[in-house]
Scaffold this active site. Structure first.
Site: not given
Ligand code: DX5
Ligand code: ZN
Length: 220
Positions: A10, A35, A37, A39, A68, A70, A139, A145, A147, A178
């Site tokens: 990601s 990947h 993200d 948002m 992805h 969101m 998910m 976020f 981490g 994810d």
């Molecule tokens: C969360 C994202 C993930 C995120 C995963 O909303 O969709 O793709 O970056 O990060 P880690 O692997 O650090 O949980």
């Molecule tokens: Zn993601």
């Protein structure tokens, strides 16, 4: 059908000031998918990146790009992401009023189509949409976020989905996971039936090459 393991870093966790080299390193060190993200500050409380960035990384990699989304109005942006070079596009069931139409639109743009379920969104969405999907993203954290900690109920949910797909002639549909996946829990996740493995902090924190290698070794 045993799906091939696909490691999907990601980019949210990468060093954005060196995006080109981060993208190239993912490919060099054996990742399978990138990947991305997306948002919007509405569906999730965070704002990240859009089609412009997808377009700018596309020439620097031959890896498929997995977007992805969101965002609350994914239908309005399918064409933009497809034009930018997305190879996989997933939309959240929680915000999609016309999932069948949206998934069809993604496929018409020659992208792999997926729906995403938040941790407590019922599996029934996936059951009903599966025949129109190339993959289903479950998910294992609440989106928004990187981490965060892996939510363990994912494992039972994923096992149920894999069984359902295999029982109903939909075994070609892949399951993506994810959130919070790391070297120490990837084995459980794969045993539960996921094969597209997204990991942000689990890969980019420390040595990317070593982390990708160890993730692969952890599932052998
Ligand atoms: C969360 C994202 C993930 C995120 C995963 O909303 O969709 O793709 O970056 O990060 P880690 O692997 O650090 O949980
Ligand atoms: Zn993601």
């Amino acid at each position: 059908m045993n799906h091939q393991l696909k490691i999907a870093p990601s980019l949210l966790a990468c060093d954005f000031s060196n995006l080109e080299s981060e993208v190239k390193n993912c490919e060099k060190y054996g990742a399978d998918i990138l990947h991305v993200d997306v948002m919007d500050g509405h569906f999730v409380p965070n704002i990240t990146i859009g089609p412009l960035i997808v377009k700018s990384i596309k020439p620097h990699t031959s890896l498929p790009i997995d977007c992805h989304l969101m965002i609350t109005n994914p239908d309005d942006y399918i064409d933009d992401f497809a034009d930018a070079g997305a190879d996989y596009i997933s939309v959240h069931a929680e915000v999609c009023n016309h999932l069948h139409r949206t998934l069809t639109k993604i496929k018409e743009r020659n992208c792999k189509a997926g729906i995403v379920l938040n941790p407590v969104t019922p599996l029934q969405f996936a059951y009903d949409a599966a025949e129109y999907c190339d993959f289903i993203l479950l998910m294992s954290v609440n989106p928004g976020f990187g981490g965060q900690s892996f939510i363990p109920s994912f494992l039972e949910k994923c096992t149920k989905l894999r069984e359902h797909l295999d029982r109903n002639g939909l075994n070609h549909v892949e399951i993506e996971v994810d959130g919070g996946v790391k070297i120490d829990n990837i084995r459980e996740v794969v045993n539960a039936g996921a094969n597209m493995i997204v990991s942000g902090s689990g890969l980019f924190k420390g040595d990317l090459e070593k982390n990708i290698r160890e993730m692969r070794l952890a599932v052998i």
